[in-house]
Design a protein around this motif. Structure first.
Motif, PDB file in Angstrom:
ATOM      1  N   MET A 187       5.629  10.911  -0.739  1.00  0.00           N
ATOM      2  CA  MET A 187       4.493  10.052  -1.047  1.00  0.00           C
ATOM      3  C   MET A 187       4.962   8.610  -1.168  1.00  0.00           C
ATOM      4  SD  MET A 187       2.242  12.242  -3.800  1.00  0.00           S
ATOM      5  CE  MET A 187       1.580  13.877  -3.363  1.00  0.00           C
ATOM      6  N   ILE A 188       4.187   7.693  -0.604  1.00  0.00           N
ATOM      7  CA  ILE A 188       4.448   6.253  -0.711  1.00  0.00           C
ATOM      8  C   ILE A 188       3.191   5.618  -1.283  1.00  0.00           C
ATOM      9  CG2 ILE A 188       5.125   4.155   0.483  1.00  0.00           C
ATOM     10  CD1 ILE A 188       6.306   5.906   2.688  1.00  0.00           C
ATOM     11  N   TYR A 189       3.376   4.863  -2.349  1.00  0.00           N
ATOM     12  CA  TYR A 189       2.253   4.411  -3.161  1.00  0.00           C
ATOM     13  C   TYR A 189       2.365   2.898  -3.368  1.00  0.00           C
ATOM     14  CZ  TYR A 189      -0.914   4.836  -7.282  1.00  0.00           C
ATOM     15  OH  TYR A 189      -1.946   4.750  -8.181  1.00  0.00           O
ATOM     16  N   VAL A 190       1.308   2.179  -3.054  1.00  0.00           N
ATOM     17  CA  VAL A 190       1.275   0.725  -3.248  1.00  0.00           C
ATOM     18  C   VAL A 190       0.439   0.406  -4.477  1.00  0.00           C
ATOM     19  CG1 VAL A 190       0.283  -1.415  -2.353  1.00  0.00           C
ATOM     20  CG2 VAL A 190       1.662   0.018  -0.869  1.00  0.00           C
ATOM     21  N   THR A 191       0.966  -0.450  -5.341  1.00  0.00           N
ATOM     22  CA  THR A 191       0.204  -0.869  -6.512  1.00  0.00           C
ATOM     23  C   THR A 191       0.694  -2.231  -6.985  1.00  0.00           C
ATOM     24  OG1 THR A 191      -0.459  -0.246  -8.773  1.00  0.00           O
ATOM     25  CG2 THR A 191       1.795   0.267  -8.126  1.00  0.00           C
ATOM     26  N   HIS A 192      -0.166  -2.954  -7.707  1.00  0.00           N
ATOM     27  CA  HIS A 192       0.245  -4.168  -8.393  1.00  0.00           C
ATOM     28  C   HIS A 192       0.452  -3.879  -9.872  1.00  0.00           C
ATOM     29  CE1 HIS A 192      -4.114  -3.946  -9.061  1.00  0.00           C
ATOM     30  NE2 HIS A 192      -3.868  -4.575 -10.196  1.00  0.00           N
ATOM     31  N   ASP A 193       0.164  -2.625 -10.276  1.00  0.00           N
ATOM     32  CA  ASP A 193       0.233  -2.222 -11.677  1.00  0.00           C
ATOM     33  C   ASP A 193       1.620  -1.654 -11.971  1.00  0.00           C
ATOM     34  OD1 ASP A 193       0.069  -0.841 -14.137  1.00  0.00           O
ATOM     35  OD2 ASP A 193      -2.074  -0.504 -13.882  1.00  0.00           O
ATOM     36  N   GLN A 194       2.409  -2.369 -12.780  1.00  0.00           N
ATOM     37  CA  GLN A 194       3.767  -1.930 -13.036  1.00  0.00           C
ATOM     38  C   GLN A 194       3.820  -0.642 -13.852  1.00  0.00           C
ATOM     39  OE1 GLN A 194       5.901  -4.073 -16.283  1.00  0.00           O
ATOM     40  NE2 GLN A 194       4.446  -5.681 -15.803  1.00  0.00           N
ATOM     41  N   VAL A 195       2.780  -0.352 -14.653  1.00  0.00           N
ATOM     42  CA  VAL A 195       2.754   0.897 -15.413  1.00  0.00           C
ATOM     43  C   VAL A 195       2.676   2.081 -14.453  1.00  0.00           C
ATOM     44  CG1 VAL A 195       1.484   2.276 -17.093  1.00  0.00           C
ATOM     45  CG2 VAL A 195       1.728  -0.188 -17.440  1.00  0.00           C
ATOM     46  N   GLU A 196       1.825   1.970 -13.422  1.00  0.00           N
ATOM     47  CA  GLU A 196       1.760   3.025 -12.413  1.00  0.00           C
ATOM     48  C   GLU A 196       3.110   3.193 -11.734  1.00  0.00           C
ATOM     49  OE1 GLU A 196      -1.406   2.395  -9.622  1.00  0.00           O
ATOM     50  OE2 GLU A 196      -2.900   2.090 -11.184  1.00  0.00           O
ATOM     51  N   ALA A 197       3.749   2.085 -11.405  1.00  0.00           N
ATOM     52  CA  ALA A 197       5.040   2.148 -10.730  1.00  0.00           C
ATOM     53  C   ALA A 197       6.081   2.831 -11.608  1.00  0.00           C
ATOM     54  CB  ALA A 197       5.511   0.745 -10.358  1.00  0.00           C
ATOM     55  N   MET A 198       6.183   2.441 -12.872  1.00  0.00           N
ATOM     56  CA  MET A 198       7.206   2.968 -13.765  1.00  0.00           C
ATOM     57  C   MET A 198       6.989   4.444 -14.074  1.00  0.00           C
ATOM     58  SD  MET A 198       9.358   0.476 -14.470  1.00  0.00           S
ATOM     59  CE  MET A 198      10.167   0.835 -16.018  1.00  0.00           C
ATOM     60  N   THR A 199       5.744   4.890 -14.165  1.00  0.00           N
ATOM     61  CA  THR A 199       5.468   6.272 -14.564  1.00  0.00           C
ATOM     62  C   THR A 199       5.423   7.246 -13.395  1.00  0.00           C
ATOM     63  OG1 THR A 199       3.087   5.796 -14.516  1.00  0.00           O
ATOM     64  CG2 THR A 199       4.217   5.583 -16.630  1.00  0.00           C
TER      65      THR A 199
END
Length: 380
Positions: A187-199
């Motif tokens: 899975m490859i996931y794009v976000t600007h939300d660092q909480v989503e990235a870290m978790t």
């Protein structure tokens, strides 16, 4: 096994270079998150992988096969967009099965895949409903199901939770994590939300200005950022930054007043000239406070106290443009106007050169804390 490889990939629109020599390897089964500020190229990079945009230079390989010139449907990828893009007149079943029908999938196989996908996403009791009868989280799951039903080798997510409210984002974030654990797919996931990235991420790719700043696990990027940009981007509140200079014998520099001189720090400064401008970084949780006792310690003033229930953030006036922030226990008891002395967790200090790169850290065992001492009264 390398599932996807980007080799010096470039993207240009008109005279502007959107992506610059991006090279990256993603292993089979990894959950990789692209993060960065708006305009950094993260969504463009995802669209290049999906085949929705063309690559201007470099190679994209999936399972070792060059796919630069293949159509999206030939790449074995599925994409979930920021917008649900559901057909309002179709049922959940028909929305999920739409791509399979276009691919002329055999009816029995189509039904099996739709039912299997609906069960995984807990949509099996909602198959006859229309999108207007669903909650925002349920609509996003339908959009995910439409991509999953095709059984792609790689699932791509382009900011799929940005249209949801805060509570739904948390719920859907947990559901995506469970989905990855159950499927084991790449899975490859794009976000600007660092909480989503870290978790969510096994591996985070931080982009800035069309280039990759750093790649690594969430913990590695948080604890050992390779640049000031990464240090400031990951973390909320962000890392504290203070101006500093290389310590030279007899100097009254800011770094001397902060950390007892450069010679006591575990960093390699051999390539830097004396009095080189540096930036000292320390995260809020690694800043300690004690009541000012009129000693040689660096004394600062509390300007703001933010009570957040489980923790308290104390803002301190250091004479710089940005306040220094300390994360404290709820019952710390600090109040606006208090004069306090600072302590820094020695092993969690960071130093960045003038170009923003982090100084190399030596593997040594330092003392637990450094109590700040002032060489001159106006050091801070």
């Amino acid at each position: 096994m390398i599932k996807l490889k980007l080799d010096s990939v470039n993207k240009q629109l008109g005279g502007a270079r959107i992506l610059r020599d991006v090279s990256l390897e993603i292993a089979a089964g990894e959950f990789v998150v692209f993060v960065g500020p708006s305009g950094c190229g993260k969504s463009t990079l995802l669209r290049l992988i999906a085949g929705l945009d063309s690559i201007c230079g470099g190679d994209l390989l999936i399972d070792g096969r060059r796919v630069n010139d293949l159509e999206p449907r030939e790449r074995g990828v599925g994409m979930v967009f920021q917008s649900y893009a559901l057909y309002p007149h179709m049922s959940v079943y028909d929305n999920i099965s739409f791509g399979l029908k276009l691919a002329k999938t055999e009816k029995t196989t189509l039904r099996e895949r739709v039912l299997k996908t609906a069960q995984i996403l807990q949509l099996d009791k909602l198959l006859q409903r229309k999108p207007k009868e669903l909650s925002g989280g349920q609509r996003q799951r339908v959009a995910m199901g439409r991509a999953m039903a095709r059984e792609p080798d790689i699932l791509l997510f382009d900011e799929p939770l940005s249209n949801l409210d805060a509570s739904l984002r948390v719920q859907m974030r947990n559901e995506i994590a469970r989905l990855h654990a159950r499927l084991g797919s790449t899975m490859i996931y794009v976000t600007h939300d660092q909480v989503e990235a870290m978790t969510l991420a096994d591996k985070i790719v931080v982009l800035n200005g069309g280039r990759i700043e750093q790649v690594g696990s969430p913990r590695a990027l948080y604890e050992r950022p390779a640049s000031r940009f990464v240090a400031g981007f990951l973390g909320s509140p962000r890392m504290n930054f203070l101006p500093a200079f290389l310590h030279t014998p007899g100097a009254t520099s800011l770094v001397e007043s902060l950390v007892l001189g450069m010679t006591s720090l575990p960093f390699d400064s051999s390539a830097l000239a004396e009095n080189t401008a540096l930036t000292l970084g320390i995260r809020p949780e690694h800043v300690g406070l004690k009541a000012a006792q009129g000693s040689a310690g660096v004394t600062v003033t509390v300007t703001v106290v933010e009570y957040l229930g489980s923790e308290t953030y104390v803002h301190l006036d250091t004479g710089q443009e940005e306040p220094l922030i300390c994360r404290c226990e709820v019952n710390a008891g600090w109040q606006v106007g208090d004069r306090v002395e600072l302590e820094l967790a020695f092993d969690n200090l960071h130093l960045f050169a003038a170009d923003g790169t982090a100084l190399t850290r030596h593997p040594q065992t330092p003392p637990e804390n450094v109590t700040l001492r002032s060489v001159r009264a106006n050091a801070l």
